[in-house]
Enzyme design. Structure first.
Site, mmCIF file in Angstrom:
data_model
loop_
_atom_site.group_PDB
_atom_site.id
_atom_site.type_symbol
_atom_site.label_atom_id
_atom_site.label_comp_id
_atom_site.label_asym_id
_atom_site.label_seq_id
_atom_site.Cartn_x
_atom_site.Cartn_y
_atom_site.Cartn_z
ATOM 1 N N LYS A 1 -0.775 30.618 11.991
ATOM 2 C CA LYS A 1 -0.823 31.469 13.201
ATOM 3 C C LYS A 1 -0.611 32.923 12.829
ATOM 4 O O LYS A 1 -1.341 33.803 13.273
ATOM 5 C CB LYS A 1 0.293 31.098 14.179
ATOM 6 C CG LYS A 1 0.219 29.936 15.068
ATOM 7 C CD LYS A 1 -0.678 29.968 16.241
ATOM 8 C CE LYS A 1 -2.078 29.635 15.821
ATOM 9 N NZ LYS A 1 -2.438 28.264 15.806
ATOM 10 N N TRP B 1 -21.501 34.920 14.448
ATOM 11 C CA TRP B 1 -20.456 34.843 13.426
ATOM 12 C C TRP B 1 -21.215 34.878 12.100
ATOM 13 O O TRP B 1 -21.960 33.959 11.779
ATOM 14 C CB TRP B 1 -19.648 33.561 13.574
ATOM 15 C CG TRP B 1 -18.460 33.516 12.663
ATOM 16 C CD1 TRP B 1 -17.269 34.151 12.841
ATOM 17 C CD2 TRP B 1 -18.343 32.770 11.435
ATOM 18 N NE1 TRP B 1 -16.420 33.864 11.803
ATOM 19 C CE2 TRP B 1 -17.053 33.028 10.924
ATOM 20 C CE3 TRP B 1 -19.194 31.937 10.724
ATOM 21 C CZ2 TRP B 1 -16.594 32.471 9.739
ATOM 22 C CZ3 TRP B 1 -18.733 31.380 9.544
ATOM 23 C CH2 TRP B 1 -17.452 31.639 9.060
ATOM 24 N N GLU C 1 -3.540 34.504 10.783
ATOM 25 C CA GLU C 1 -4.830 34.677 11.462
ATOM 26 C C GLU C 1 -4.808 35.799 12.493
ATOM 27 O O GLU C 1 -5.821 36.459 12.708
ATOM 28 C CB GLU C 1 -5.379 33.366 12.033
ATOM 29 C CG GLU C 1 -4.665 32.747 13.185
ATOM 30 C CD GLU C 1 -5.252 31.384 13.575
ATOM 31 O OE1 GLU C 1 -6.454 31.163 13.394
ATOM 32 O OE2 GLU C 1 -4.483 30.541 14.065
ATOM 33 N N ASN D 1 -28.389 29.489 15.325
ATOM 34 C CA ASN D 1 -27.003 29.090 15.075
ATOM 35 C C ASN D 1 -27.044 28.090 13.926
ATOM 36 O O ASN D 1 -27.742 27.089 14.015
ATOM 37 C CB ASN D 1 -26.439 28.444 16.352
ATOM 38 C CG ASN D 1 -25.099 27.743 16.146
ATOM 39 O OD1 ASN D 1 -24.754 26.853 16.903
ATOM 40 N ND2 ASN D 1 -24.340 28.119 15.157
ATOM 41 N N GLY D 2 -26.308 28.373 12.827
ATOM 42 C CA GLY D 2 -26.282 27.426 11.714
ATOM 43 C C GLY D 2 -26.620 28.117 10.409
ATOM 44 O O GLY D 2 -26.593 29.350 10.314
ATOM 45 N N HIS E 1 10.279 25.171 -6.654
ATOM 46 C CA HIS E 1 9.296 24.844 -7.696
ATOM 47 C C HIS E 1 8.240 25.933 -7.845
ATOM 48 O O HIS E 1 7.127 25.670 -8.275
ATOM 49 C CB HIS E 1 8.633 23.500 -7.385
ATOM 50 C CG HIS E 1 9.612 22.377 -7.387
ATOM 51 N ND1 HIS E 1 10.259 21.925 -8.521
ATOM 52 C CD2 HIS E 1 10.117 21.641 -6.366
ATOM 53 C CE1 HIS E 1 11.087 20.942 -8.206
ATOM 54 N NE2 HIS E 1 11.020 20.756 -6.892
ATOM 55 N N ARG F 1 -17.622 31.403 19.938
ATOM 56 C CA ARG F 1 -18.336 30.907 18.754
ATOM 57 C C ARG F 1 -18.556 32.006 17.709
ATOM 58 O O ARG F 1 -19.095 31.727 16.635
ATOM 59 C CB ARG F 1 -19.700 30.333 19.179
ATOM 60 C CG ARG F 1 -19.581 29.249 20.225
ATOM 61 C CD ARG F 1 -20.942 28.806 20.707
ATOM 62 N NE ARG F 1 -21.595 28.010 19.690
ATOM 63 C CZ ARG F 1 -21.463 26.710 19.540
ATOM 64 N NH1 ARG F 1 -20.686 26.036 20.370
ATOM 65 N NH2 ARG F 1 -22.088 26.075 18.592
ATOM 66 N N GLU G 1 1.835 25.558 10.191
ATOM 67 C CA GLU G 1 1.225 26.082 11.423
ATOM 68 C C GLU G 1 1.738 27.495 11.711
ATOM 69 O O GLU G 1 0.972 28.375 12.116
ATOM 70 C CB GLU G 1 1.523 25.116 12.583
ATOM 71 C CG GLU G 1 1.177 25.600 13.979
ATOM 72 C CD GLU G 1 -0.315 25.842 14.220
ATOM 73 O OE1 GLU G 1 -1.146 25.569 13.332
ATOM 74 O OE2 GLU G 1 -0.643 26.347 15.312
ATOM 75 N N CYS H 1 -22.667 30.446 15.743
ATOM 76 C CA CYS H 1 -22.937 31.497 16.703
ATOM 77 C C CYS H 1 -23.159 30.831 18.057
ATOM 78 O O CYS H 1 -23.257 29.615 18.146
ATOM 79 C CB CYS H 1 -24.229 32.236 16.336
ATOM 80 S SG CYS H 1 -24.272 32.751 14.617
ATOM 81 N N LYS I 1 -13.570 30.869 17.392
ATOM 82 C CA LYS I 1 -12.792 29.774 17.982
ATOM 83 C C LYS I 1 -13.344 28.423 17.567
ATOM 84 O O LYS I 1 -12.607 27.479 17.379
ATOM 85 C CB LYS I 1 -12.814 29.914 19.506
ATOM 86 C CG LYS I 1 -12.069 28.838 20.233
ATOM 87 C CD LYS I 1 -10.797 29.377 20.822
ATOM 88 C CE LYS I 1 -9.859 28.291 21.300
ATOM 89 N NZ LYS I 1 -8.696 28.144 20.421
HETATM 90 C C1 G6P Z 1 -10.965 27.514 14.045
HETATM 91 C C2 G6P Z 1 -9.948 28.069 15.032
HETATM 92 C C3 G6P Z 1 -8.632 27.299 14.916
HETATM 93 C C4 G6P Z 1 -8.881 25.811 15.088
HETATM 94 C C5 G6P Z 1 -9.928 25.298 14.096
HETATM 95 C C6 G6P Z 1 -10.363 23.878 14.417
HETATM 96 O O1 G6P Z 1 -10.583 27.847 12.763
HETATM 97 O O2 G6P Z 1 -9.722 29.438 14.816
HETATM 98 O O3 G6P Z 1 -7.724 27.741 15.930
HETATM 99 O O4 G6P Z 1 -7.665 25.118 14.900
HETATM 100 O O5 G6P Z 1 -11.105 26.100 14.169
HETATM 101 O O6 G6P Z 1 -11.063 23.888 15.630
HETATM 102 P P1 G6P Z 1 -11.206 22.620 16.549
HETATM 103 O O7 G6P Z 1 -12.013 23.083 17.715
HETATM 104 O O8 G6P Z 1 -11.907 21.574 15.740
HETATM 105 O O9 G6P Z 1 -9.827 22.190 16.919
#
Ligand code: G6P
Length: 607
Positions: free
Chosen positions: A483, A74, A486, A98-99, A502, A27, A479, A2, A602
């Protein structure tokens, strides 16, 4: 995980607390809340959902007071409801957290047995009650904080108010970040320097186990043992500027389009185009002594690392593995002399990656980190910092930070190859010339946007989508799937193209689109064979390739997106663009919240 902020001042704090929260919303955004002390009462406003709901609540019911704390959540323990929103309060104590408090169950039972009434399902509220109980035993605020911190297991940072002490703001940090900001006749606490940037650039980073008592004029910091300590105040470079979307509908769209510029900026720090050489920052260790590389990260950062394993092994012939940060330290990794651990993180705060970094450092490994936020904990704790220059990334789905990570990793692979005597000067010059082509090639790849936009409505109706690729295009397939899922909530998986037969091929029918990432190059024909296997079973294929690839094998696909023709070395940087655009336009077609998708954050600062 958070965002938390606190201000002790002589002037009203509520509006500034909300401004600070806006900058911490990356966060988490499941709920938000604020508390101040005024006229002898502790007063709270809380709201579920994004910060805008709280701002509306505070506008409707203003909150006076010259001291306050605030939180954007969060959710870990307890659903994202108003009742579970922070701050949590008892009669005399109010806090934001936070935590995760790992031993909260026995502590919860203990405070209930002591007669406390809990209003929420959170682990955090229990801490407020523990402090309240300590006060009831006659402890001073200092003693109550210190005694309570001693009882907690897990990772946390806190900001705490005491109703009877309206001039004091307490903070504590173990595992989760917390900074102290010094203003002119006022003091601040924040999860990071960015959150405090509009108010002050004078920042002190608390260390593990520290707790702090702030008044409008004083800062007193204690370590875990309760001894007074000094932590230096530095001038933070975190920008106070508000990041605007410009003409774009979403930050993610803006950030996708910024890539040619920020990748050029990042390459500019690692590549000398005139000398045609790469140059890393000053080395705290000897690159030539590296015998093994372990790359560690989470999410897209992990996948950037996976692309780099191909580059490093090809150019430096050094065995390189990719490691999921959340698994890494728990499987007791083997540390050998000559081991280099390379951590990748946009935020520099991801809890799993940070814990793995500390583990590797304690294990005597050489430690390097590719980080975008240069004021972050990882940037401060790593031995070798390899910064990306993507600028602030706001969209939760990483785009420009990912490609800037790739740019740094490509330069790093060349530098390691050079140090190992595997990349002679002529080859270095050739590779540098290729890197110099990347921004223009990314720009050209953005030209495919109209074709991708046209595909989006049909893809947005799919329930499942597969992505396949070979070599470095395999992590790009991962990736692409990450993307898409998410931000569009469509189930998507990435596979190594050869692995399709497979198992995953059993999923193929006309309802499951398959995105085939196959630029021309050494693996093209093999990937095309796998694509034919899909089409033979009635599968709908979207081919991402260059002009030659599309001319040779575009026929029979549902759609073929033509990308610029580039050398295979730099193709992952170019392929990233259509992969991101596809996810973006499908999400827009579905009408999801692209920049703040549900359940995500994020920066993930809990394990
Ligand atoms: C979260 C974000 C991702 C990111 C990952 C790692 O899951 O939604 O977009 O790649 O964290 O974050 P970092 O800040 O360590 O790159």
């Amino acid at each position: 995980m958070c965002g938390i902020i606190g201000i002790v001042s002589r002037e009203a704090v509520a509006d500034r607390l909300i401004d600070g929260l806006k900058r911490l919303e990356y966060r988490g955004y499941d709920s938000a809340g604020i508390a101040t002390i005024h006229d002898g009462i502790m007063d709270r406003r809380r709201a579920p959902g994004k910060l805008v709901n709280l701002a509306r609540e505070v506008a409707a019911h203003p909150l006076p007071g010259a001291i306050g704390i605030a939180h954007t959540r969060w959710a870990t323990h307890g659903a994202p409801t108003t009742g579970n929103a922070h701050p949590h309060a008892t009669a005399n104590v109010c806090l934001v957290h936070n935590g995760i408090i790992e031993n909260f169950k026995p502590l919860r039972a203990e405070v209930i047995a002591a007669g406390c009434h809990l209003e929420s399902d959170t682990d955090s509220e229990v801490v407020a009650h523990l402090i309240e109980l300590a006060l009831a035993r006659g402890a001073s605020p200092d003693e109550a904080v210190a005694q309570t911190l001693d009882r907690l297991h897990g990772a946390f940072s806190f900001a705490i108010l005491f109703k009877q002490h309206p001039g004091l703001l307490y903070g504590a940090r173990r595992g989760s970040p917390l900074v102290v900001g010094q203003g002119d006749g006022e003091m601040f606490l924040g999860s990071d320097a960015l959150g405090l940037a509009p108010f002050t650039s004078r920042i002190a980073y608390l260390e593990e186990g520290d707790w702090v008592r702030l008044s409008a004029d004083d800062v007193t910091i204690f370590d875990a043992a309760g001894g007074r300590v000094e932590r230096p105040f530095i001038t933070s470079s975190a920008s106070a500027a508000v990041i605007e979307k410009g003409n774009h509908r979403h930050y993610m769209e803006k950030e996708i389009h910024e890539q040619p510029i920020v990748v050029a900026q990042t390459l500019g720090a690692y590549v000398d185009p005139l000398a045609e050489t790469v140059a890393l920052p000053a080395m705290p260790f000897d690159l030539a002594s590296v015998k093994r590389v372990q790359i560690v990260g989470c999410g897209s950062a992990l996948l950037a690392g996976q692309v780099a394993t191909y580059w490093i092994e090809a150019l430096a012939r050094v065995p390189t593995s990719i490691e999921n940060a959340s698994e890494y330290r728990y499987r007791d990794p083997v540390y050998e002399e000559g081991g280099l651990c390379l951590f990748i993180s946009q935020s520099g705060e991801t809890a799993d990656t940070l814990a793995a970094l500390r583990h590797a450092k304690a294990g005597g490994q050489m430690v390097a980190a590719v980080v975008n936020v240069d004021t972050s904990t990882m940037a401060r704790e790593t031995q070798l910092l390899l910064p990306t220059h993507a600028g602030p990334e706001v969209g939760v789905a990483s785009t420009k930070a990912f490609t800037c990570q790739l740019a740094v990793l490509a330069a790093f692979a060349i530098a390691l190859g050079k140090a190992k005597g595997r990349v002679p000067a002529a080859e270095e010059a050739r590779l540098v010339q290729l890197l110099e082509q990347v921004p223009a090639a990314m720009n050209a790849a953005l030209g495919a946007e109209a074709d991708i936009l046209a595909l989006a409505p049909a893809l947005s109706r799919a329930r499942d989508i597969l992505y396949v690729g070979r070599g470095p295009d395999y992590p790009m397939a991962l990736e692409g799937a990450l993307k898409l899922k998410e931000i569009s909530y469509i189930h998507a998986e990435g596979y190594a193209a050869g692995e399709l037969k497979h198992g995953p091929i059993a999923l193929i029918d006309e309802h499951v689109p398959v995105i085939v990432i196959a630029p021309s190059g050494p693996r093209f024909d093999k990937t095309v064979s796998n694509m034919q296997e899909v089409m033979a079973r009635g599968g709908r294929v979207v081919l991402l390739s260059d002009a030659a690839g599309v001319a040779a094998h575009g026929a029979g696909t549902t759609a073929a997106i033509t990308l610029p023709t580039v050398d295979p070395f730099i193709s992952p940087l170019v392929t990233a663009v259509p992969v991101q655009l596809l996810a973006y336009h499908v999400a827009v077609a579905k009408g999801t919240d692209v920049d703040q998708p549900r359940n995500l954050a994020k920066s993930v600062t809990v394990e």
